[in-house]
Design a protein around this motif. Structure first.
Motif, PDB file in Angstrom:
ATOM      1  N   VAL A   6      98.698  93.808  45.669  1.00  0.00           N
ATOM      2  CA  VAL A   6      99.475  94.308  46.801  1.00  0.00           C
ATOM      3  C   VAL A   6      98.631  94.253  48.066  1.00  0.00           C
ATOM      4  N   VAL A   7      99.183  93.671  49.117  1.00  0.00           N
ATOM      5  CA  VAL A   7      98.480  93.521  50.390  1.00  0.00           C
ATOM      6  C   VAL A   7      99.054  94.512  51.397  1.00  0.00           C
ATOM      7  N   GLU A   8      98.192  95.362  51.935  1.00  0.00           N
ATOM      8  CA  GLU A   8      98.615  96.337  52.941  1.00  0.00           C
ATOM      9  C   GLU A   8      98.869  95.650  54.280  1.00  0.00           C
ATOM     10  N   PRO A   9      99.665  96.246  55.160  1.00  0.00           N
ATOM     11  CA  PRO A   9     100.052  95.589  56.424  1.00  0.00           C
ATOM     12  C   PRO A   9      98.889  95.168  57.312  1.00  0.00           C
ATOM     13  N   ASN A  10      97.799  95.942  57.296  1.00  0.00           N
ATOM     14  CA  ASN A  10      96.672  95.634  58.191  1.00  0.00           C
ATOM     15  C   ASN A  10      95.585  94.809  57.518  1.00  0.00           C
ATOM     16  N   ARG A  11      95.888  94.246  56.346  1.00  0.00           N
ATOM     17  CA  ARG A  11      94.906  93.465  55.605  1.00  0.00           C
ATOM     18  C   ARG A  11      95.408  92.034  55.411  1.00  0.00           C
ATOM     19  N   THR A  12      94.471  91.097  55.326  1.00  0.00           N
ATOM     20  CA  THR A  12      94.862  89.718  55.034  1.00  0.00           C
ATOM     21  C   THR A  12      94.904  89.520  53.520  1.00  0.00           C
ATOM     22  N   ILE A  13      95.495  88.423  53.120  1.00  0.00           N
ATOM     23  CA  ILE A  13      95.578  88.111  51.691  1.00  0.00           C
ATOM     24  C   ILE A  13      94.175  87.908  51.117  1.00  0.00           C
ATOM     25  N   LEU A  14      93.308  87.198  51.854  1.00  0.00           N
ATOM     26  CA  LEU A  14      91.954  86.953  51.374  1.00  0.00           C
ATOM     27  C   LEU A  14      91.162  88.252  51.268  1.00  0.00           C
ATOM     28  N   GLU A  15      91.202  89.089  52.297  1.00  0.00           N
ATOM     29  CA  GLU A  15      90.474  90.355  52.267  1.00  0.00           C
ATOM     30  C   GLU A  15      90.852  91.176  51.042  1.00  0.00           C
ATOM     31  N   THR A  16      92.150  91.243  50.782  1.00  0.00           N
ATOM     32  CA  THR A  16      92.625  92.030  49.643  1.00  0.00           C
ATOM     33  C   THR A  16      92.162  91.429  48.327  1.00  0.00           C
ATOM     34  N   ALA A  17      92.209  90.102  48.224  1.00  0.00           N
ATOM     35  CA  ALA A  17      91.741  89.443  46.998  1.00  0.00           C
ATOM     36  C   ALA A  17      90.263  89.733  46.757  1.00  0.00           C
ATOM     37  N   LEU A  18      89.443  89.624  47.804  1.00  0.00           N
ATOM     38  CA  LEU A  18      88.011  89.890  47.655  1.00  0.00           C
ATOM     39  C   LEU A  18      87.765  91.345  47.280  1.00  0.00           C
ATOM     40  N   ASP A  19      88.509  92.267  47.887  1.00  0.00           N
ATOM     41  CA  ASP A  19      88.369  93.681  47.557  1.00  0.00           C
ATOM     42  C   ASP A  19      88.702  93.960  46.095  1.00  0.00           C
ATOM     43  N   ASN A  20      89.562  93.107  45.534  1.00  0.00           N
ATOM     44  CA  ASN A  20      89.963  93.266  44.138  1.00  0.00           C
ATOM     45  C   ASN A  20      89.107  92.428  43.185  1.00  0.00           C
ATOM     46  N   GLY A  21      88.003  91.888  43.683  1.00  0.00           N
ATOM     47  CA  GLY A  21      87.095  91.143  42.823  1.00  0.00           C
ATOM     48  C   GLY A  21      87.548  89.745  42.473  1.00  0.00           C
ATOM     49  N   ILE A  22      88.488  89.195  43.240  1.00  0.00           N
ATOM     50  CA  ILE A  22      88.992  87.850  42.978  1.00  0.00           C
ATOM     51  C   ILE A  22      88.234  86.878  43.875  1.00  0.00           C
ATOM     52  N   ASP A  23      87.483  85.978  43.277  1.00  0.00           N
ATOM     53  CA  ASP A  23      86.583  85.095  44.028  1.00  0.00           C
ATOM     54  C   ASP A  23      87.321  83.842  44.489  1.00  0.00           C
ATOM     55  N   LEU A  24      88.136  84.009  45.526  1.00  0.00           N
ATOM     56  CA  LEU A  24      88.856  82.876  46.102  1.00  0.00           C
ATOM     57  C   LEU A  24      87.944  82.109  47.056  1.00  0.00           C
ATOM     58  N   PRO A  25      88.216  80.823  47.300  1.00  0.00           N
ATOM     59  CA  PRO A  25      87.390  80.057  48.232  1.00  0.00           C
ATOM     60  C   PRO A  25      87.621  80.495  49.674  1.00  0.00           C
ATOM     61  N   TYR A  26      86.535  80.582  50.435  1.00  0.00           N
ATOM     62  CA  TYR A  26      86.648  80.890  51.864  1.00  0.00           C
ATOM     63  C   TYR A  26      85.326  80.574  52.530  1.00  0.00           C
ATOM     64  N   SER A  27      85.348  80.506  53.862  1.00  0.00           N
ATOM     65  CA  SER A  27      84.117  80.276  54.606  1.00  0.00           C
ATOM     66  C   SER A  27      84.159  80.992  55.945  1.00  0.00           C
ATOM     67  N   CYS A  28      84.910  80.443  56.924  1.00  0.00           N
ATOM     68  CA  CYS A  28      84.825  80.953  58.300  1.00  0.00           C
ATOM     69  C   CYS A  28      85.543  82.272  58.512  1.00  0.00           C
TER      70      CYS A  28
ATOM     71  N   PHE B 112      81.709  87.981  55.583  1.00  0.00           N
ATOM     72  CA  PHE B 112      81.131  88.827  54.561  1.00  0.00           C
ATOM     73  C   PHE B 112      82.132  89.031  53.436  1.00  0.00           C
ATOM     74  N   GLY B 113      81.692  89.017  52.194  1.00  0.00           N
ATOM     75  CA  GLY B 113      82.588  89.244  51.066  1.00  0.00           C
ATOM     76  C   GLY B 113      82.120  90.435  50.259  1.00  0.00           C
ATOM     77  N   PHE B 114      82.998  91.416  50.038  1.00  0.00           N
ATOM     78  CA  PHE B 114      82.671  92.579  49.237  1.00  0.00           C
ATOM     79  C   PHE B 114      83.550  92.574  48.006  1.00  0.00           C
ATOM     80  N   PHE B 115      82.983  92.882  46.848  1.00  0.00           N
ATOM     81  CA  PHE B 115      83.707  92.724  45.602  1.00  0.00           C
ATOM     82  C   PHE B 115      83.791  94.044  44.842  1.00  0.00           C
ATOM     83  N   LYS B 116      85.008  94.423  44.465  1.00  0.00           N
ATOM     84  CA  LYS B 116      85.216  95.593  43.621  1.00  0.00           C
ATOM     85  C   LYS B 116      86.522  95.423  42.880  1.00  0.00           C
ATOM     86  N   LYS B 117      86.608  96.043  41.716  1.00  0.00           N
ATOM     87  CA  LYS B 117      87.790  95.936  40.886  1.00  0.00           C
ATOM     88  C   LYS B 117      88.856  96.911  41.353  1.00  0.00           C
TER      89      LYS B 117
END
Length: 375
Positions: A301-323, A3-8
Motif C-alpha cells: 500500500v502506497v500512502e499519498p505522500n510517498r512514491t511507489i519506489l520509496e514504499t517498496a524500499l521501505d518494505n525491503g523490496i530491492d527494486l532497481p533505481y538510481s537517480c 538513499f535506500g533504507f530497507f525494512k520489512k
C-alpha cells in the motif's frame, strides 16, 4: 538523494520466497584517468563473466558516503565493440556527494559496487545501416556520445557522425585528444565542431553560447543526408538542449528522429502539472500497488505522500533505481493497469508514455488496480 533504507512490513505480500532484485557487481578499478582538472574516467576490469551493455547506457555506482548509501548513474564512455573494459566519466559538481567522493577516494585496485548497465539512450547498430548521426553534447554530456560514436564508426562502415560539442573553455574539453585521434583515423566519417564559451585569442572555432543563430550556422556546415537518413541525439545542460530541440522542431524534424539524455531535472518552460482528481473520493488516499519484477510479485500500500519506489524500499523490496529524480529511467516499468501520476516525466519519451511506461521513483498510484511490470 539516492538513499535506500530497507525494512520489512506486514503490508508486503510476496508471491514466492526466492530473493529478487537488481543484478549487482563488485568491480575492480583498473585505472583512473584525469581527463580535465575536474573530470576523471574510472576504468573497471571486466569480471570473469563479462558484463554486456549497449552503447549509450549507464552504470549505477553505489558507495557509502557519510554513513549513508548513495547511488548515482554515470554514463559509460567505453564501447562494447572497441573496449575490453568498462569506463565511466565523473565530473566534480559543487556540493555533489558522489561526484566529489569518487575522485577523492577511488584509485587503482579499489572495488566499487555497481548495478547492471541500464538506460534507453541507445540505438540499434547494423553493418547495413547508412545514416548520419548528428550529436549535440555539452560538458560531461559527452560521455554517452563517446560510446555511441566509437560503436557507430566500427559497426556501421557506411554511416557518419557529426558532433557539436560545447564547453566552458579549451581546458574543460573532455576526450579532446581522443576525438582528435578518431577524426584522423576515420577521416571524412567523424566531424567534431567545438564551441567554447570563453575562447582563447587564437581560437579558430566557434565561441559564445550555443544559441539559435549559432546552431543554424553550424547545421549549415555539416552534410545534409535528409530527414529519413539522419538521427539527432543530445545530452548536456538543459538550456543547450532546449535550444537544440527548439531549432529541430522549427525544422520539422519528427520526434522519433530525436533522442535526448538528461542529467539534471528540467526547470525551463515547465507546464504546470495538473493533479489528477482522486478516483472514488474527494481527497488523496492510499492505494494498493502490485509490482512484478524478476519473476516475483509484490503487493503493498502506497500512502499519498510517498512514491511507489520509496514504499517498496521501505518494505525491503530491492527494486532497481538510481537517480530518484525521474531522469535516468533505471526504475522504469510498464503500468499494465490502473492510473499512475508522475511528478516528473522528463526521462520518458512521448511514445513511452503512450505505451504506459512509468517511473516508480516519481510515481504515485491514483487507483487501487495499479499493476506495474519491471524488466
Amino acid at each position: 538523494m539516492a538513499f535506500g533504507f530497507f525494512k520489512k512490513s506486514e503490508k508486503t505480500e510476496k508471491k514466492e520466497s526466492t530473493p529478487a532484485g537488481p543484478h549487482y557487481h563488485n568491480l575492480v578499478v583498473q585505472q583512473v584517468v584525469q581527463e580535465t582538472k575536474d573530470a576523471i574516467s574510472i576504468v573497471f576490469e571486466q569480471p570473469a563473466t563479462k558484463i554486456s551493455y549497449k552503447a549509450g547506457q549507464f552504470l549505477t555506482l553505489i558507495a557509502t558516503v557519510g554513513g549513508k548509501e548513495v547511488r548515482r548513474a554515470y554514463s559509460l564512455n567505453s564501447s562494447p565493440v572497441t573496449d575490453s573494459d568498462l569506463s565511466v566519466t565523473v565530473k566534480r559538481v559543487e556540493g555533489g556527494l558522489m561526484s566529489n567522493w569518487l575522485p577523492d577516494n577511488v584509485k587503482p585496485g579499489s572495488t566499487v559496487k555497481v548495478m547492471e548497465p541500464m538506460g534507453h539512450f541507445t540505438t540499434e547498430f547494423s553493418k547495413t545501416n547508412k545514416r548520419h548521426l548528428v550529436l549535440f553534447a555539452g560538458g560531461s554530456g559527452i560521455t554517452p556520445m563517446m560510446s555511441i560514436i566509437k560503436t557507430t564508426l566500427v559497426e556501421e562502415p557506411e554511416s557518419i557522425c557529426s558532433l557539436i560539442y560545447a564547453n566552458r573553455d579549451i581546458d574543460s574539453i573532455i576526450f579532446k585528444n581522443t576525438f582528435d585521434q578518431l577524426q584522423t583515423k576515420y577521416e571524412g566519417r567523424l566531424h567534431v565542431i567545438h564551441v567554447l564559451d570563453n575562447a582563447p585569442v587564437n581560437w579558430q572555432g566557434h565561441s559564445g553560447l550555443l544559441n539559435h543563430d549559432m546552431l543554424t550556422k553550424i547545421l549549415e556546415r555539416i552534410p545534409d543526408w535528409g530527414i529519413g537518413s539522419t538521427t539527432y541525439l543530445m545530452c548536456g545542460p538543459e538550456g543547450m538542449m532546449k535550444n537544440v530541440q527548439t531549432l529541430l522542431e522549427a525544422r520539422k524534424i519528427p520526434t522519433e528522429k530525436i533522442f535526448k539524455e538528461s542529467f539534471v531535472q528540467g526547470t525551463i518552460d515547465k507546464d504546470a502539472k495538473k493533479e489528477p482528481a482522486p478516483v472514488g473520493g474527494s481527497g488523496p488516499r492510499a492505494h494498493e500497488v502490485t509490482v512484478r519484477y524478476d519473476g516475483q510479485e509484490y503487493k503493498f500500500v502506497v500512502e499519498p505522500n510517498r512514491t511507489i519506489l520509496e514504499t517498496a524500499l521501505d518494505n525491503g523490496i530491492d527494486l532497481p533505481y538510481s537517480c530518484q529524480s525521474g531522469l535516468c529511467t533505471a526504475c522504469r516499468g510498464k503500468a499494465l493497469s490502473g492510473q499512475v501520476k508522475l511528478d516528473e516525466e522528463e526521462g520518458l519519451s512521448q511514445s513511452e508514455r503512450a505505451e504506459g511506461f512509468v517511473l516508480t521513483c516519481v510515481g504515485h498510484p491514483m487507483t487501487d488496480d495499479v499493476v506495474i511490470e519491471i524488466g
